[in-house]
Design a protein around this motif. Sequence first.
Motif, short mmCIF file in Angstrom:
data_model
loop_
_atom_site.label_atom_id
_atom_site.label_comp_id
_atom_site.label_asym_id
_atom_site.label_seq_id
_atom_site.Cartn_x
_atom_site.Cartn_y
_atom_site.Cartn_z
N ASP A 251 0.83 -1.20 0.00
CA ASP A 251 0.00 0.00 0.00
C ASP A 251 0.86 1.25 0.00
O ASP A 251 2.04 1.21 0.33
CB ASP A 251 -0.96 0.03 1.18
CG ASP A 251 -0.26 0.25 2.52
OD1 ASP A 251 0.92 -0.10 2.65
OD2 ASP A 251 -0.89 0.80 3.43
N VAL A 252 0.25 2.34 -0.42
CA VAL A 252 0.89 3.65 -0.44
C VAL A 252 -0.22 4.68 -0.39
O VAL A 252 -1.32 4.44 -0.89
CB VAL A 252 1.79 3.82 -1.70
CG1 VAL A 252 0.96 3.89 -2.95
CG2 VAL A 252 2.66 5.05 -1.59
N GLU A 253 0.04 5.80 0.24
CA GLU A 253 -0.93 6.88 0.25
C GLU A 253 -0.60 7.85 -0.88
O GLU A 253 0.56 8.17 -1.10
CB GLU A 253 -0.90 7.63 1.59
CG GLU A 253 -1.50 6.83 2.72
CD GLU A 253 -1.64 7.66 3.98
OE1 GLU A 253 -1.79 8.90 3.89
OE2 GLU A 253 -1.60 7.05 5.05
N GLU A 254 -1.64 8.29 -1.56
CA GLU A 254 -1.44 9.23 -2.65
C GLU A 254 -2.58 10.23 -2.64
O GLU A 254 -3.75 9.85 -2.75
CB GLU A 254 -1.40 8.49 -3.99
CG GLU A 254 -1.32 9.44 -5.14
CD GLU A 254 -0.24 9.05 -6.14
OE1 GLU A 254 -0.37 9.48 -7.27
OE2 GLU A 254 0.71 8.37 -5.78
N MET B 26 -2.58 11.91 -8.14
CA MET B 26 -2.91 10.75 -8.97
C MET B 26 -2.77 11.10 -10.44
O MET B 26 -2.99 12.25 -10.82
CB MET B 26 -4.33 10.26 -8.68
CG MET B 26 -4.48 9.68 -7.29
SD MET B 26 -6.16 9.16 -6.95
CE MET B 26 -6.25 7.71 -7.94
N PRO B 27 -2.42 10.13 -11.29
CA PRO B 27 -2.32 10.41 -12.72
C PRO B 27 -3.62 11.02 -13.24
O PRO B 27 -4.70 10.52 -12.96
CB PRO B 27 -2.08 9.04 -13.34
CG PRO B 27 -1.43 8.26 -12.24
CD PRO B 27 -2.05 8.76 -10.96
N ASP C 51 5.14 9.20 -10.18
CA ASP C 51 3.86 8.48 -10.11
C ASP C 51 3.99 7.38 -9.07
O ASP C 51 4.43 6.27 -9.37
CB ASP C 51 3.52 7.93 -11.49
CG ASP C 51 2.23 7.14 -11.52
OD1 ASP C 51 1.54 7.06 -10.48
OD2 ASP C 51 1.91 6.57 -12.58
N THR C 52 3.60 7.66 -7.83
CA THR C 52 3.76 6.68 -6.75
C THR C 52 2.83 5.48 -6.93
O THR C 52 3.19 4.37 -6.56
CB THR C 52 3.56 7.30 -5.36
OG1 THR C 52 2.33 8.03 -5.34
CG2 THR C 52 4.68 8.23 -5.00
N LEU C 53 1.64 5.67 -7.50
CA LEU C 53 0.76 4.53 -7.72
C LEU C 53 1.34 3.60 -8.79
O LEU C 53 1.28 2.38 -8.66
CB LEU C 53 -0.64 4.99 -8.14
CG LEU C 53 -1.45 5.70 -7.05
CD1 LEU C 53 -2.80 6.15 -7.60
CD2 LEU C 53 -1.64 4.83 -5.83
#
Length: 190
Positions: free
Chosen positions: A155-158, A163-164, A172-174
């Motif tokens: 998981d990661v918080e964005e 978000m893209p 782009d962390t997602l």
Amino acid sequence: MHAWEEIQKTIDYIEEHLSEEIRIEDLAKLASLSQFYFQRLFSRLVKRPVNEYIKLRRLAEASAALKDSDKRILDIALDCGFSYHETLTRAFKEAFGMTPEEYRVNPVRLNHFIKPQLLFNYTLVDEEVPLISDGIVLEITRKKMSRCQYFIGLDVEEPIKQMPGGGETGIDTLGTLWDNFHKEKSTIEG
């Protein structure tokens, strides 16, 4: 014709002429609006001032060229409408937190400011009524879950803005999370 259609015409024009000098006067003329009203309406609909939009779209083109070609950075800068190598480097670092040279050595997924399709902002989608647009079928249906479902993984918080397509640039962390998931999925139990 609606005002957003005139702004969409200018967006399409910008996309076709990113490597050239683009003047606000010419865009306003294309939209049949005064320069003041054109800039105001563009900012309202695109959520970015005209010159910032042009810069962000040029940066998207430049990052693709950096990743997919061995051209000199100066040549990429000129091909993407930047006057100098330094102009590209400064803008790239400001938008993505790294220089074009660093990106070329260690490419990561980036959030680009994508070309908006203003028509999508004005399309009403009713629940249970399919909408067909550009070969894509969208249908909104509410479902109530009878019991909780649990998922495992990474998981990661964005933030929404990051978000893209959310409007912010950067790494782009997602996308990075997705890449990491595929690398590690065979080691995740359950």
